[in-house]
Structure formats: structure tokens, C-alpha cells
Design a protein around this motif. Structure first.
Motif, mmCIF file in Angstrom:
data_model
loop_
_atom_site.group_PDB
_atom_site.id
_atom_site.type_symbol
_atom_site.label_atom_id
_atom_site.label_comp_id
_atom_site.label_asym_id
_atom_site.label_seq_id
_atom_site.Cartn_x
_atom_site.Cartn_y
_atom_site.Cartn_z
ATOM 1 N N TYR A 67 0.832 -1.202 0.000
ATOM 2 C CA TYR A 67 0.000 0.000 0.000
ATOM 3 C C TYR A 67 0.876 1.266 0.000
ATOM 4 O O TYR A 67 1.903 1.316 0.685
ATOM 5 C CB TYR A 67 -0.882 0.057 1.248
ATOM 6 N N PRO A 68 0.456 2.324 -0.715
ATOM 7 C CA PRO A 68 1.096 3.629 -0.523
ATOM 8 C C PRO A 68 0.940 4.061 0.932
ATOM 9 O O PRO A 68 -0.082 3.745 1.570
ATOM 10 C CB PRO A 68 0.323 4.547 -1.463
ATOM 11 N N ASP B 157 3.379 9.288 13.130
ATOM 12 C CA ASP B 157 1.968 9.626 12.996
ATOM 13 C C ASP B 157 1.061 9.024 14.061
ATOM 14 O O ASP B 157 -0.073 9.482 14.235
ATOM 15 C CB ASP B 157 1.454 9.197 11.617
ATOM 16 N N PHE B 158 1.536 7.973 14.755
ATOM 17 C CA PHE B 158 0.702 7.311 15.752
ATOM 18 C C PHE B 158 1.506 7.063 17.022
ATOM 19 O O PHE B 158 2.726 7.220 17.046
ATOM 20 C CB PHE B 158 0.140 5.989 15.194
ATOM 21 N N HIS C 267 -4.482 6.363 6.256
ATOM 22 C CA HIS C 267 -5.931 6.540 6.194
ATOM 23 C C HIS C 267 -6.657 5.342 6.809
ATOM 24 O O HIS C 267 -7.614 5.508 7.574
ATOM 25 C CB HIS C 267 -6.370 6.732 4.738
ATOM 26 N N LEU C 268 -6.220 4.133 6.465
ATOM 27 C CA LEU C 268 -6.888 2.927 6.966
ATOM 28 C C LEU C 268 -6.720 2.786 8.482
ATOM 29 O O LEU C 268 -7.661 2.387 9.173
ATOM 30 C CB LEU C 268 -6.342 1.698 6.249
ATOM 31 N N LEU D 10 -9.165 3.239 13.909
ATOM 32 C CA LEU D 10 -9.215 3.802 15.259
ATOM 33 C C LEU D 10 -10.513 4.573 15.493
ATOM 34 O O LEU D 10 -11.117 4.483 16.572
ATOM 35 C CB LEU D 10 -8.008 4.712 15.483
ATOM 36 N N GLU D 11 -10.950 5.316 14.488
ATOM 37 C CA GLU D 11 -12.184 6.091 14.628
ATOM 38 C C GLU D 11 -13.411 5.195 14.694
ATOM 39 O O GLU D 11 -14.312 5.408 15.506
ATOM 40 C CB GLU D 11 -12.321 7.060 13.443
#
Length: 281
Positions: free
Chosen positions: A203-204, A267-268, A210-211, A216-217
Motif C-alpha cells: 500500500y502507498p 503519525d501514531f 488513512h486505513l 481507530l475512529e
């Protein structure tokens, strides 16, 4: 800047070398392993440096074969505050072993790791997520050997593994062990694999981010990520005798993995399986 989500997620590494992987088991036998020049020590130390730069702690699921040959590496991982867990000894899929063979493989790994560390090893991950419909007895063996949690199932359809109708989030098994499946995201009527490994390389990075955010959301559950030291090693030998499918799975985008990993760490929020899921001896 860290992601706005406050959720703590689990970073995990399956410590094995390029010649151990299931994609090559048709052309490489365990008796052949000594004929290769190992790269796992150097690659894992590179990962330790990357994690240190980002202040990230991880769970390292260590193959017993590696631990026997690189005891100082395992001690260094532990000394830097990471969690050590078992990946079995010989990277043989649990689904291809008898109950007694499986037990012997896991015992050999667990005892060696505990002797090195001087403390209990409570986590286990089966090679190729190979606990499933045909060998649920493996959980009984893990409990018997003192494991508290496992991360050995992937609820997707795959030609090498998969339990698509099993739970998608951490749960207590009837055998009295916590199973922490590899994450999937329900999209378009199917469960999309988002847990790392080859999918992370394929995956890019923007798609992966995004995934993970969507997971998480939507699910309000911790996310866990897995990969291998050889996945940051674009200079590893190319095994041309492997099938085209196996070569694609193993070599796709190796040259981009380290940069993607650096972004993922930024990012996380990350920690060990023990911390994220509250599992203790």
C-alpha cells in the motif's frame, strides 16, 4: 506531530531472517539455513536505532533459532526496554505440526529466551498466523506452558492462513489465554488486512495512514502493527528459484519500507503488547 488520536497502539517485530519465511519454504529447508549469510542481527539493530530515535518501545517476537545464534542481540533488545516474546523455534507453521511437535518447538524457544533474560516470556505468535480451525488445541498447549497472550490469528481469507469468522479484537479464549488478532477493517462487505507485513509494503503510505485512522475512529480499539527486520533490507539476496508470486510477496517495495516506517512511528502512538493490552505474568 503525533496523530490526534490518543489511543496507544502496539508495535511488533517478528525477528526472523529472509531465508526463514514461509514464502520460501518450498525451496529452502531448515537444513539449508546454515548455508546462508544471516542478516537478521544487523537489520534488527537498525530497527533498534530507529525506535530509539522516535522514543518507541516494541514487542519483539523472537525466533528461537535466531536467539540461539545471537544472544547478545536479544539481551540488547531487552536492555533497551522492549518486550521479548516467542515466535517459536524453527518457523514451522503450527498447522503443520502435531500437538507434541508444536509443544517441543515452543518449549525450546521459550526456555532459551527465559534463560537469556532471567524473566518469564508471556507472549507468543505462531509463524504465518497458523493457529486456526484445525488446531485450536495449540491454545491449550500455550496455556500449559505459561503464556498469557497470543497473537496468532488473522481474520482474513489468505492462501497461507486466515480465520475470517473469528473475533477481530483482543478477546479471552475458552482455554484461558488472551488472543490478539492482527487488525482488519470492514470495507465493501469484506475484511481488509491492515496489520502490516507485505500489505504495508504494497500500500502507498497515505493509504495505510488513512486505513489506520479509520480503524481507530470506527472501532475504538487499539491497533497493532507487525513487520520483520528483513523488510528494511533492500540489499538482501534475491532468490530467483522461488515462484513469481513468492518473489513478489517478499521483495515488493523493500526499498521504501524504512521511510514508511519512520512516518508510521511519527503519525501514531506506540508501545508494547504488554502495555497496550494490559497483559502481565
Amino acid at each position: 506531530m503525533k496523530d490526534l488520536h490518543t489511543c496507544l497502539n502496539a508495535m511488533t517485530v517478528d525477528v526472523e531472517d529472509f531465508f526463514h519465511v514461509s514464502a520460501f519454504d518450498k525451496i529452502i529447508k531448515p537444513t539449508d539455513w546454515e548455508n546462508f549469510n544471516p542478516r537478521v542481527d544487523n537489520n534488527t539493530r537498525r530497527l533498534l536505532d530507529i525506535f530509539a530515535r522516535h522514543g518507541v518501545k516494541s514487542t519483539f517476537f523472537v525466533l528461537g533459532w535466531v536467539a540461539e545464534r545471537y544472544p547478545q542481540l536479544i539481551k540488547e533488545i531487552h536492555a533497551q526496554g522492549h518486550e521479548i516474546a516467542s515466535h517459536g523455534y524453527a518457523h514451522r507453521r503450527a498447522s503443520e505440526q502435531s500437538r507434541e511437535e508444536f509443544k517441543q518447538d515452543v518449549v525450546r524457544s521459550k526456555q532459551h529466551l527465559e534463560d537469556l533474560l532471567g524473566e518469564a516470556v508471556i507472549g507468543y505468535r505462531a509463524p504465518s498466523f497458523s493457529i486456526g480451525y484445525s488446531n485450536e488445541w495449540a491454545f491449550e498447549v500455550l496455556v500449559e506452558l505459561g503464556f498469557v497472550y497470543s497473537s496468532s490469528t488473522y481474520p482474513v481469507k489468505h492462501d497461507l492462513y486466515g480465520t475470517p469468522d473469528w473475533p477481530r479484537f483482543a478477546y479471552n479464549r475458552p482455554e484461558n489465554i488472551i488472543e490478539i488478532p492482527i487488525p482488519t477493517l470492514k470495507m465493501f462487505g469484506r475484511q481488509v488486512p491492515i496489520g502490516g507485513g507485505g500489505y504495508f509494503r504494497l500500500y502507498p503510505y497515505g493509504m495505510t495512514r488513512h486505513l489506520v485512522r479509520k480503524y481507530l475512529e470506527k472501532e475504538k480499539q487499539p491497533y497493532s502493527f507487525y513487520f520483520h527486520p528483513w523488510e528494511i533490507d533492500a540489499d538482501q539476496p534475491r532468490l530467483t528459484q522461488a515462484s513469481a508470486k513468492s518473489r513478489f510477496r517478499h521483495y515488493v517495495n523493500l526499498q521504501h519500507t524504512e521511510a514508511k516506517l519512520e512516518r508510521l512511528l511519527q503519525d501514531f502512538n506506540w508501545s508494547t503488547m504488554k502495555d497496550v493490552y494490559g497483559v502481565n505474568a
